[in-house]
Design an enzyme around this catalytic site. Structure first.
Site, PDB file in Angstrom:
ATOM      1  N   ASP A   1       0.849  -1.198   0.000  1.00 39.21           N
ATOM      2  CA  ASP A   1       0.000   0.000   0.000  1.00 39.21           C
ATOM      3  C   ASP A   1       0.883   1.246   0.000  1.00 39.21           C
ATOM      4  OD1 ASP A   1      -2.195   1.649   0.135  1.00 39.21           O
ATOM      5  OD2 ASP A   1      -2.588   1.301   2.262  1.00 39.21           O
ATOM      6  N   GLU A   2       0.382   2.336  -0.577  1.00 44.58           N
ATOM      7  CA  GLU A   2       1.073   3.635  -0.585  1.00 44.58           C
ATOM      8  C   GLU A   2       2.511   3.492  -1.100  1.00 44.58           C
ATOM      9  OE1 GLU A   2      -0.666   6.136  -0.156  1.00 44.58           O
ATOM     10  OE2 GLU A   2      -2.115   5.940   1.469  1.00 44.58           O
TER      11      GLU A   2
ATOM     12  N   GLN B   1       0.288  11.868  -5.404  1.00 39.34           N
ATOM     13  CA  GLN B   1       0.161  12.153  -3.972  1.00 39.34           C
ATOM     14  C   GLN B   1       1.436  11.813  -3.212  1.00 39.34           C
ATOM     15  OE1 GLN B   1      -3.835  11.535  -2.058  1.00 39.34           O
ATOM     16  NE2 GLN B   1      -4.226  10.265  -3.850  1.00 39.34           N
TER      17      GLN B   1
ATOM     18  N   ARG C   1      -9.215  16.793  -1.230  1.00 42.57           N
ATOM     19  CA  ARG C   1      -9.832  16.451   0.070  1.00 42.57           C
ATOM     20  C   ARG C   1     -11.288  16.891   0.104  1.00 42.57           C
ATOM     21  NH1 ARG C   1      -7.204  12.689   0.621  1.00 42.57           N
ATOM     22  NH2 ARG C   1      -6.499  13.297  -1.443  1.00 42.57           N
TER      23      ARG C   1
END
Length: 741
Positions: free
Chosen positions: A220-221, A251, A599
């Protein structure tokens, strides 16, 4: 089709059902990344491709690991047991304990926390006769952790990787530190990934064991991995290549803590035949927000590319609000007024967030929220006046204002370090109790009689002399100039400049903001009284509160209404980031802006101020280049931004060098690659500052409560240069004087 697959869109289902071979899932903001990860994990088990202990799943936080475990269990209909699921640190520690002897440890090794690491490093430095005041242990700790993030043990360091520390002693100290950890049967957090990577690299039989054990790897990430984490994953996946990495290159915002965006950008080169699946259906934001964010991030060159589209009800939504305001104070007032309006319209405060580039920006909003009675919380950090560096600075100010303040004296007596230990402090307390006098007076008596020796005597004498000097300066120069001088001469600023930890620059920014706050008060006493009242304000127990946080802390969160203040050149994008990293830094700043916009579910409101106070002075600002990069058809301008397009002239600009109160804090000019035209701000373009009912022209006689009578020599907006009859020339705000006939 099974029920859990029916809940996915076509892109998500493709990512879940692509089980074999290398796979990179580019998951844009709000596109269901967590759902894909957990469903893919469960699908591997449900399809019989692997047993639970044959899947290695790596997350970045314990919270994400818990959530994945729970969701996998929900899909399976039973608790998921025997999983190799956790953070890099947790999984590294688990592997290292299984093979500790191969790395010169035992399986019961201790993992040191930050304080213990610094304590051990200090012992190593003192044994090497290195001045720990000039070269701090915290700085060396940060250097060592950076080396470990890059997978560099002492024996693999070359002169090219060395740094300027303690006259070239850093590599030797690093080796001594690692030897000391081994003798203690201990590791630090950086070792958990580095030593595990060394284990796999140097012991082929161990690596082969894990190749047989793990048939599938999920990460993940992935855009946030550092170099040693990347090497660890490469080693584990080099046999079967069944690795699935989920992340978003748009990101990647954590380079300051070692993250390497190149890890995700070169995935196809690292794994031959890799497949890339893009998740572009966003279920969070309106189509307008997504279009604006996509257009903004498209200006980055270092990206794999994707375009978000709405995957929900397809609402167009409101345009991005861009507010041009007079100054930072008006910015805080306007944002809070919008919040009150939305609350009256029935919207929850918990669905409102203010996302700032630096933690120092929260102060103005905190004070305005307290004034208006709107409950709030600071996410991922302390409230402004609760931060350690602000408490330290205020303790110095309390002591200058009132030398009998024993609590303030105790807090700063050895901050920064002056060689004053517990024995010296005990002696001061004994004199204080015996003679019933304040600690500062007792300290003066101890120094006068030379009751201390060496560094303690010298350090305490220097502090007491400084306090006396700053008290005299307070009467002569004013509280803002005195505070800047105090922070400089006390060594407090240098202490944070020498600190190489990632949060040190933010602490310096907070101290700058403190000087700005001081400038809003006429006296030091008035400021300290205000602080006491602010600190006394109880935080509401109500869960319906506005969220204040930095853009970095906002990643992974979402709100209906997002306010994005301070979009000005030098502040956002950050001048420091661009100075340090060039175009790479600028692109990361743009990714931060993209994170901020995405966001928002319903509204995103960007604001910039024409003037921002730096210390005691006002500085003119120009809007961020990121505002220009937002498509005009998706933007609704208001305030100064609503009147025409920006007028530019072809000259470079930047934060001007600050003098006077800015001592030790000056900002650099924009470097050549990032020169930006200066905006010519016409008077009619700015919302007018409310004028005094009784204007004070040059030559007027005025009265000031502290300085007495005087004559106005010059007028600069709301600031007056006054020649006082007894106090000499001063610059004061017009609201602090009375006009006399």
């Amino acid at each position: 089709m099974t029920e859990y697959l029916q809940r996915l869109n076509a892109e998500q289902r493709d990512a879940v059902e692509t089980l074999d071979g290398p796979l990179l899932v580019l998951a844009g903001a709000g596109t269901g990344k967590t759902r894909v990860l957990t469903t893919r994990f469960a699908h591997l088990l449900m399809a019989g491709k692997a047993f639970p202990n044959q899947v290695l799943a790596v997350t970045f936080t314990n919270k994400a690991a818990r959530e994945m475990r729970e969701r996998v269990g929900a899909i399976l209909g039973r608790p998921a047991e025997g999983l190799w699921l956790g953070t890099f640190h947790a999984l590294g520690a688990r592997m290292l304990r299984r093979h500790a002897e191969l790395m010169g440890l035992t399986s019961s090794f201790t993992i040191l926390d930050t304080d213990d690491q610094i304590r051990v490093i200090k012992q190593i430095m003192e044994a090497a006769r290195i001045d720990t005041k000039k070269w701090t242990p915290a700085t060396l700790s940060a250097i060592i952790q950076r080396w470990k993030d890059r997978g560099l043990p002492p024996e693999r360091l070359t002169a090219a990787e060395d740094v300027e520390f303690a006259n070239g002693a850093a590599r030797t100290l690093y080796a001594a530190y690692q030897a000391r950890l081994k003798s203690l049967n201990a590791t630090d957090f950086g070792d958990l990934a580095m030593l595990t990577t060394e284990l796999l690299r140097n012991h082929p039989e161990v690596l082969a064991q894990y190749h047989r054990m793990f048939r599938y790897i999920m990460v993940d990430e992935y855009q946030d991995t550092n170099l040693v984490q990347y090497l660890w994953l490469r080693l584990l996946a080099q046999s079967h290549h069944n690795i699935c990495c989920v992340g978003d290159d748009d990101q990647s915002i954590y380079s300051w803590r070692g993250a390497e965006i190149e890890n995700i950008l070169r995935f196809e080169r690292d794994f031959a035949g890799a497949r890339i699946i893009r998740l572009e259906a966003n279920y969070r934001s309106t189509s307008t927000i997504l279009a604006a964010a996509s257009a903004l991030i498209a200006h980055n060159e270092g990206r794999l590319g994707k375009t978000l589209r709405t995957g929900g009800n397809g609402q167009e939504g409101e345009k991005i609000g861009v507010l041009g305001l007079w100054d930072s104070d008006e910015e805080a007032r306007t944002v809070c007024a919008r919040m009150e309006q939305y609350r009256r319209d029935g919207e929850a405060l918990s669905e409102m967030a203010v996302l700032v580039r630096t933690g120092a920006q929260t102060r103005a909003f905190e004070e305005r929220l307290i004034t208006t009675g709107i409950p709030y919380r600071v996410v991922g950090g302390l409230r402004f006046y609760e931060r350690a560096e602000i408490r330290d600075a205020i303790a110095y100010l309390r002591l200058v204002n009132q030398p009998a303040d024993d609590l303030a004296f105790e807090r700063i007596i050895n901050v920064p370090r002056r060689g004053i230990g517990n024995v010296a402090l005990q002696s001061i307390h004994e004199i204080s109790r015996a003679k019933n006098i304040p600690l500062a007076m007792a300290a003066y008596e101890l120094v006068s009689t030379r009751g201390l020796r060496g560094k303690a005597q010298e350090g305490l004498a220097g502090l007491l002399q400084g306090i006396a000097r700053w008290r005299e300066m307070l009467e002569r120069e004013g509280h803002v100039e005195t505070t800047a001088t105090l922070l400089d001469e006390s060594g407090y600023i240098d202490m944070w400049k020498q600190d190489k930890s990632p949060d040190a620059p933010g602490r310096l920014e907070n101290l700058k903001e403190l000087l700005r706050a001081l400038a809003e008060f006429e006296t030091l006493g008035g400021f300290l009284e205000h602080i006491a009242l602010v600190m006394e304000a109880e935080e509401s127990g109500d869960t319906d509160r506005v969220s204040l946080m930095t853009l970095h802390a906002a990643k992974g969160l979402e709100f209906d209404n997002v306010f994005l203040p301070g979009w000005e050149e030098g502040l956002f994008p950050s001048q420091r980031s661009m100075d340090e990293s060039g175009n790479k830094g600028l692109e990361e700043e743009r990714r931060l802006a993209y994170v901020g916009l995405t966001r928002a579910r319903k509204r995103a409101i960007v604001s910039h101020a024409a003037n921002r106070r730096i210390y005691a002075n006002w500085q003119s600002c120009i809007p961020s280049r990121f505002i220009d990069e937002l498509p005009e058809e998706h933007v609704q301008r208001a305030g100064g931004s609503a009147i025409g397009r920006e007028r530019m002239i072809g000259a470079s600009s930047g934060f001007s060098q600050m003098g006077g109160a800015a001592r030790g804090f000056s900002e650099s000019k924009f470097p050549a690659p990032f020169q930006r035209p200066v905006r010519t701000i016409e008077a009619w373009e700015q919302p007018a500052r409310p004028a005094r009912q009784d204007a004070i022209p040059k030559g007027s006689r005025v009265f000031h409560q502290k300085f007495g009578y005087g004559t106005v020599r010059a007028v600069d907006d709301d600031k007056l240069d006054i020649d006082f009859d007894k106090a000499g020339s001063k610059r004061v705000l017009d609201r602090f004087v009375e006009k006399k006939s």
